[in-house]
Scaffold this active site. Structure first.
Site, mmCIF file in Angstrom:
data_model
loop_
_atom_site.group_PDB
_atom_site.id
_atom_site.type_symbol
_atom_site.label_atom_id
_atom_site.label_comp_id
_atom_site.label_asym_id
_atom_site.label_seq_id
_atom_site.Cartn_x
_atom_site.Cartn_y
_atom_site.Cartn_z
ATOM 1 C CE LYS A 56 -3.852 -2.402 2.049
ATOM 2 N NZ LYS A 56 -4.505 -2.877 3.267
ATOM 3 C CD GLN A 92 -3.445 -4.469 6.485
ATOM 4 O OE1 GLN A 92 -3.291 -3.551 5.702
ATOM 5 N NE2 GLN A 92 -4.126 -5.555 6.162
ATOM 6 C CG ASP A 126 -9.965 -0.235 4.555
ATOM 7 O OD1 ASP A 126 -9.752 -0.550 3.373
ATOM 8 O OD2 ASP A 126 -9.263 -0.614 5.512
#
Ligand code: NDP
Length: 297
Positions: free
Chosen positions: A54, A98, A121
């Site tokens: 990422k 994460q 997200d």
């Protein structure tokens, strides 16, 4: 019949290129690049790999990447304090924590603490609600990537029968909402679904997000259907000690019946990070008020 391969890797590269091309004009107007903050707690090897890719993709797109690492024994309060600090930081347009978090950290409380307007997200309940009622928000990256591949392949999806196998908050449920918003007739199947092969057989679009290697067989699939395989499963390889990745769909069988199929790897997988960059760019525009043409990405 032999199905076309839906090349997610190529589509994702194109999307990343389109996002990168829009970063310069944003910077010219906003006076800074879009910023993505990624928080990694602990040393989980898979999470470390994801965070590294990422970071690399964010920098390659010309965006600012802020990486925050906390030790595996970080407390809930420390993590929440970091998230609140990122909420307040104007250089940060997107925040990604994460997952999974090491025990005993409470993921739901962490997600709930992220500013919904920085939740690239799309996991915050506010964004799940916005998706459900059709308001602009942030949609989880993997299902949005699947929708992009489907629209690229099929065009107008309205009226098609879609079966989504899996009902997770991350993939299955948002995928079903997205397909419903495209006016598909949507069935969501799960572990309690009766006669799954018959349910799948009715589908013009099959999205498999189960986590069971090659569960969906070729004779479940309606001839000409488009099959999107979200599954990523590691199974023993041909050589002893080696492993290989397979999806939730028996690829060769499906390819003999479907009109198009995503491979694993190289299908849905590469879309996730590309959509994360897209969501971050959108967040940067919305937060600063810099205009972004609706069909720009
Ligand atoms: P979850 O484990 O959260 O959900 C799996 C779903 O599959 C559940 O709804 C479960 O039903 C359903 N299921 C399990 N067994 C069966 C069965 N025998 N028949 C029908 N349905 C079944 O997984 P995720 O949604 O997080 O992920 C699904 C897959 O996608 C995994 O392989 C994961 O690795 C992959 N993935 C890939 C991503 C990417 O490409 N970037 C991103 C995210 C996930 P029930 O609810 O009843 O238990």
């Amino acid at each position: 019949m032999s199905a076309d391969i839906i090349d997610g890797k190529a589509f994702a590269a194109g999307l990343r290129g389109r996002v990168a091309a829009l970063v310069g004009p944003f910077r010219d107007q906003a006076g800074r690049a879009p910023g993505l903050a990624v928080v990694l707690v602990g040393e989980d090897p898979a999470s470390q790999v994801y965070v590294r890719s990422k970071h690399k993709a964010t920098v390659e797109a010309g965006m600012e990447s802020f990486e925050h690492r906390l030790p595996a024994d970080a407390t809930q309060d420390q993590l929440l304090a970091l998230v609140r600090q990122l909420n307040e930081d104007d250089r940060v347009d997107g925040i990604l924590v994460q997952l999974p978090l090491p025990a005993p950290l409470d993921e739901q409380q962490v997600i709930a603490t992220i500013d919904p307007d920085k939740d690239v997200d799309g996991f915050h309940v506010v964004n799940a609600g916005r998706l459900a009622v059709g308001q602009p928000g942030y949609v989880p990256c993997t299902p949005l990537g699947c929708l992009m591949l489907l629209k690229d392949r099929i065009g107008d999806l309205s009226g098609l029968n879609a079966v989504v196998i899996g009902r997770s908050n991350i993939v299955g449920k948002p995928m079903a909402q997205l397909l419903l918003a495209e006016s598909c007739t949507v069935t969501v199947a799960h572990s309690r679904t009766r006669d799954l092969p018959e349910v799948v057989k009715r589908a013009d679009i099959v999205v498999a997000a189960v986590g069971r290697p090659e569960m969906v067989r070729g004779d479940w699939i309606k001839p000409g259907a488009v099959v999107i395989d979200v599954g990523i499963n590691r199974v023993p390889g041909a050589e002893p000690g080696k492993t290989r990745l397979v999806g939730d769909v028996a690829y060769d069988e499906a390819a003999a019946v479907a009109s198009a199929v995503t491979p694993v790897p190289g299908g849905v997988g590469p879309m996730t990070i590309a959509v994360l960059l897209r969501n971050t760019l959108v967040a940067a525009h919305r937060r600063t008020g810099v205009a972004l043409a609706p069909d720009a990405i």
